[in-house]
Design a protein around this motif. Structure first.
Motif, PDB file in Angstrom:
ATOM      1  N   TRP A 156       2.580   1.782  -3.385  1.00 28.31           N
ATOM      2  CA  TRP A 156       1.615   2.302  -4.353  1.00 28.31           C
ATOM      3  C   TRP A 156       1.391   3.795  -4.126  1.00 28.31           C
ATOM      4  CZ3 TRP A 156      -3.075   4.761  -3.785  1.00 28.31           C
ATOM      5  CH2 TRP A 156      -3.781   4.976  -4.962  1.00 28.31           C
ATOM      6  N   ALA A 157       1.205   4.176  -2.866  1.00 29.07           N
ATOM      7  CA  ALA A 157       0.924   5.568  -2.543  1.00 29.07           C
ATOM      8  C   ALA A 157       2.106   6.461  -2.917  1.00 29.07           C
ATOM      9  CB  ALA A 157       0.612   5.705  -1.063  1.00 29.07           C
ATOM     10  N   ARG A 158       3.300   6.014  -2.632  1.00 23.49           N
ATOM     11  CA  ARG A 158       4.483   6.818  -2.969  1.00 23.49           C
ATOM     12  C   ARG A 158       4.645   6.940  -4.468  1.00 23.49           C
ATOM     13  NH1 ARG A 158       6.812   8.228   1.482  1.00 23.49           N
ATOM     14  NH2 ARG A 158       6.992   6.850   3.287  1.00 23.49           N
ATOM     15  N   LEU A 196       0.838  -1.205   0.000  1.00 25.87           N
ATOM     16  CA  LEU A 196       0.000   0.000   0.000  1.00 25.87           C
ATOM     17  C   LEU A 196       0.870   1.251   0.000  1.00 25.87           C
ATOM     18  CD1 LEU A 196      -2.824  -0.832   2.586  1.00 25.87           C
ATOM     19  CD2 LEU A 196      -3.137  -0.421   0.161  1.00 25.87           C
ATOM     20  N   GLU A 197       1.936   1.212   0.802  1.00 25.01           N
ATOM     21  CA  GLU A 197       2.816   2.377   0.890  1.00 25.01           C
ATOM     22  C   GLU A 197       3.543   2.615  -0.427  1.00 25.01           C
ATOM     23  OE1 GLU A 197       5.538   2.256   4.121  1.00 25.01           O
ATOM     24  OE2 GLU A 197       6.394   4.204   3.609  1.00 25.01           O
TER      25      GLU A 197
END
Lengths: 126, 126
Positions: free
Chosen positions: A98-100, A95-96
């Motif tokens: 992807w967000a970055r 998730l991290e």
DNA sequence: GGTAATAGTATCCAATTGGATAGTATACCA
DNA sequence: TGGTATACTATCCAATTGGATACTATTACC
């Protein structure tokens, strides 16, 4: 709090387990090792005792956190991530990642939406 | 709804984008292609128009969904996943994989918690 | 003329979530 | 003897979320 099997989408069940305000932070505090209640209290600035207790109990009920009580006075209770809780960490890393990776696009979209809202507000004023 | 950069944890920002009740379902409806408002309304049993509008607007503001208005009467509005929205799908699949793999343990933990709660309730009665 | 469709908006409300605050029993310490 | 620590519980409240319901302007259809 969703039941995994009785709901059509295990994704929503997983998200429901971790989406309350402090849960990700609690999980990350515990991934460095066992912690006691007041250690968690002190490290999570802004949380109240009532909410910490509640969210720890829910994480325990979901099987992500274990709670060990030592029969001492004053009470000594230790919280740790369970084995299952630890397996969630690589998923959270995805998730991290992807967000970055997409933060530029996400911020651009947010700014565009904000600008449009301002425009609408000004139009309503006129 | 978290701001990705201004928050210490992009994971929480991502979860905040998709944790409202209907958002995962909306995303999954749209991954099969463009849909109109009432098509979404009909396919999401139990949702109300007010909530669908609100959650679509938020998904649009977050850059996961795009909204195309055709200047027609009656109105024709089409909703689709954006390119960025589509890149979220494999991440959601990771969540699903994890939930399926550990569903036994998660259910066991939940049952254990439920049993303990019943025990406590019975004790309070006595 | 009535009905249906479209994509919403407006208003009100119940339930939930998170926060604020005070209190608890016991041991330890100055 | 009073203050501090421990890990909470209890109570109240404000804000938010999701739901319920009614309404909207215009066109198409029968």
């Amino acid at each position: 709090m969703f039941n995994i099997e009785s709901f059509e989408c295990p994704i929503m069940a997983t998200i429901a387990m971790i989406s309350d305000k402090w849960k990700i932070l609690i999980i990350y505090r515990l991934c460095n090792g066992t912690m006691r209640f007041n250690e968690l209290m002190r490290s999570l600035q802004g949380i109240t005792q009532r909410v910490l207790t509640q969210q720890l109990r829910e994480l325990e009920a979901d099987g992500l956190v274990s709670r060990k009580i030592y029969p001492e006075v004053p009470p000594r209770v230790e919280y740790s991530l369970t084995k299952v809780g630890r397996t969630l960490l690589p998923v959270l890393e995805k998730l991290e990642e992807w967000a970055r990776k997409h933060s530029g696009e996400l911020i651009a979209a947010r700014n565009k939406a904000t600008a449009q809202l301002e425009k609408l507000k000004n139009r309503v004023k006129a």
